[in-house]
Design a protein around this motif. Structure first.
Motif, PDB file in Angstrom:
ATOM      1  N   UNK A  78     -11.551 -52.498  87.064  1.00 23.12           N
ATOM      2  CA  UNK A  78     -12.088 -53.833  86.751  1.00 23.12           C
ATOM      3  C   UNK A  78     -13.571 -53.906  87.105  1.00 23.12           C
ATOM      4  N   UNK A  79     -13.931 -53.335  88.255  1.00 21.38           N
ATOM      5  CA  UNK A  79     -15.340 -53.305  88.659  1.00 21.38           C
ATOM      6  C   UNK A  79     -16.190 -52.530  87.654  1.00 21.38           C
ATOM      7  N   UNK A  80     -15.691 -51.369  87.249  1.00 21.36           N
ATOM      8  CA  UNK A  80     -16.450 -50.538  86.311  1.00 21.36           C
ATOM      9  C   UNK A  80     -16.639 -51.240  84.972  1.00 21.36           C
ATOM     10  N   UNK A  81     -15.623 -51.985  84.547  1.00 24.81           N
ATOM     11  CA  UNK A  81     -15.728 -52.694  83.281  1.00 24.81           C
ATOM     12  C   UNK A  81     -16.729 -53.845  83.348  1.00 24.81           C
ATOM     13  N   UNK A  82     -16.907 -54.396  84.544  1.00 20.84           N
ATOM     14  CA  UNK A  82     -17.711 -55.616  84.660  1.00 20.84           C
ATOM     15  C   UNK A  82     -19.161 -55.363  85.074  1.00 20.84           C
ATOM     16  N   UNK A  83     -19.487 -54.147  85.544  1.00 23.26           N
ATOM     17  CA  UNK A  83     -20.858 -53.908  86.007  1.00 23.26           C
ATOM     18  C   UNK A  83     -21.429 -52.640  85.392  1.00 23.26           C
ATOM     19  N   UNK A 107     -23.077 -48.634  76.072  1.00 30.58           N
ATOM     20  CA  UNK A 107     -24.062 -49.011  75.071  1.00 30.58           C
ATOM     21  C   UNK A 107     -23.959 -50.524  74.975  1.00 30.58           C
ATOM     22  N   UNK A 108     -24.892 -51.222  75.597  1.00 31.69           N
ATOM     23  CA  UNK A 108     -24.816 -52.674  75.748  1.00 31.69           C
ATOM     24  C   UNK A 108     -23.519 -53.016  76.500  1.00 31.69           C
ATOM     25  N   UNK A 143     -22.503 -39.334  74.240  1.00 29.62           N
ATOM     26  CA  UNK A 143     -21.281 -39.984  73.767  1.00 29.62           C
ATOM     27  C   UNK A 143     -21.532 -40.801  72.507  1.00 29.62           C
ATOM     28  N   UNK A 144     -22.739 -41.357  72.392  1.00 26.56           N
ATOM     29  CA  UNK A 144     -23.076 -42.092  71.169  1.00 26.56           C
ATOM     30  C   UNK A 144     -23.111 -41.165  69.965  1.00 26.56           C
TER      31      UNK A 144
END
Length: 410
Positions: A78-83, A107-108, A143-144
């Motif tokens: 959850x932390x990684x997804x939010x910051x 990416x954004x 990765x892009x």
């Protein structure tokens, strides 16, 4: 002219393996680079003191399910997804994870992947944090490039999925020809699963839902698409005998995980029949949508139903109601009971309905109505007399049950 800013990883952009080794060299920690679905992109080599989570990840070429689940339960994911900042992860012994430094590659707002550095007992410094941010920028570019190659394929694949759902592609040979272009395995048993969200999905909900479908492994998700407030999946299950149980488990786990991460009590998951030929994907989709429609129409009796095959007579209840309406059909036995209720201010019709809905079980029906069984038996006797009903006649009793159901569709 301003000079471009150099990072310690600039010369290793073209090779993900070299980039992982270089990040590890700069940080002084073993490093793993993953894609957004926790599959290994690359990892640094020749390390010592590797923990169990890292060893298993390298062996399987993806992060084991129990490790991913543990990271979610501890709030790490959850932390990684939010910051967009690096985070320090303390050891989680029960999943074999020692201390980590981690960052989501973005990416954004879109998650492209993750970098994990096994810090062990070495203190993490502000310099380490900055190095992780620099590394994430370089990994993002790699990765892009990978995503750009996949994106066109995924768009074409989505178009192909819509063709299957709509029945535009109907013949098996034609379907398999197109599936081969996308390297899709359409050997059965196949079914369509639809998740309905309480409202149109936000970007955050869509992102998590997409992430879950790619990381849950009870069934193989062949194709997926978002349509307004629905997530539509094509599932392939390996176990033919227990395939419905596998699909039900997938639906149950998906809903549970979404509810853990978002407050959404009204989320529903349903599926159509399983078929061994892709010709019937359209039928499975229509059946799944019908389950959703009927669950909304009959919320209490169908509350625990997820599959079309579980609907029983409800599969045909609207069609039967339409036929009866066309023919101006009325069940005279029920009409007499309803008229008696009006004239005498009784509730025999509701008594009969509850009795039949409880599979003619006197004790369950009495408990449902909060009355004594003697009272219920008396009412049933009056119902038999007024409606001229024989409860020992299965044909008559089944028709009463069906007619009571069809009246609820009006």
């Amino acid at each position: 002219m301003s000079e471009s800013i150099q990072t310690p990883f600039q010369d290793f952009f073209d090779t993900p393996e070299g980039l992982a080794d270089r990040i590890a060299e700069v940080l002084g920690f073993p490093v793993t680079i993953e894609d957004a679905n926790h599959r290994i992109v690359s990892y640094s080599k020749h390390e010592k003191h590797v923990d169990d989570a890292r060893s298993a990840t390298i062996m399987q070429r993806k992060v084991p399910d129990h490790v991913v689940n543990g990271l979610w339960k501890q709030g790490v994911m959850s932390q990684l997804f939010e910051t967009s900042e690096p985070i320090i992860v303390d050891s989680i012994e029960h999943i074999g994870l020692s201390n980590r430094l981690a960052i989501a590659v973005r990416k954004h707002n879109d998650i492209l992947g993750f970098i994990w550095a096994q810090s062990n007992d070495t203190p993490v410094t502000p310099e380490h944090l900055q190095q992780m941010k620099d590394a994430a920028q370089m990994v993002s570019q790699h990765l892009l490039r990978q995503q750009a190659k996949k994106r066109k394929t995924e768009e074409n694949q989505k178009e192909f999925f819509w063709q299957l759902l709509s029945g535009t592609l109907r013949h098996e040979s034609e379907i398999l020809h197109h599936a081969k272009r996308f390297d899709l395995q359409l050997a059965g048993p196949l079914c369509v699963v639809v998740f309905a969200f309480p409202e149109d999905m936000s970007h955050s909900i869509e992102r998590h839902a997409n992430y879950l479908t790619k990381t849950m492994h009870q069934s193989k998700v062949i194709s997926r698409l978002f349509d307004d407030n629905q997530l539509v999946l094509l599932l392939n299950t390996k176990d033919t005998l227990h395939a419905p149980t596998v699909v039900q488990g997938f639906i149950r786990d998906f809903i549970q995980k979404m509810k853990e991460r978002f407050v959404m009590e009204e989320m529903a998951g349903v599926y159509g029949l399983l078929y061994r030929s892709p010709e019937y994907i359209r039928d499975s989709y229509r059946q799944a949508l019908k389950v959703l429609e009927l669950k909304e129409q009959f919320p209490h009796p169908l509350a625990d139903i997820t599959g079309y095959e579980e609907l029983g007579v409800y599969q045909f209840i609207n069609e039967l109601a339409a036929l009866q309406k066309r023919e101006q059909y009325r069940n005279e036995k029920l009409e007499r009971i309803k008229q008696y209720d009006i004239d005498n201010r009784t509730s025999l019709y509701e008594t009969l309905k509850t009795f039949l809905m409880q599979n003619s079980n006197v004790h369950q029906a009495a408990a449902q109505m909060h009355i004594h069984t003697n009272t219920l038996n008396y009412r049933l006797k009056r119902i038999k007399e007024i409606g001229n009903i024989d409860f020992k006649n299965p044909n008559q009793k089944t028709m009463l049950y069906l007619d009571i159901l069809t009246e609820q569709t009006e």
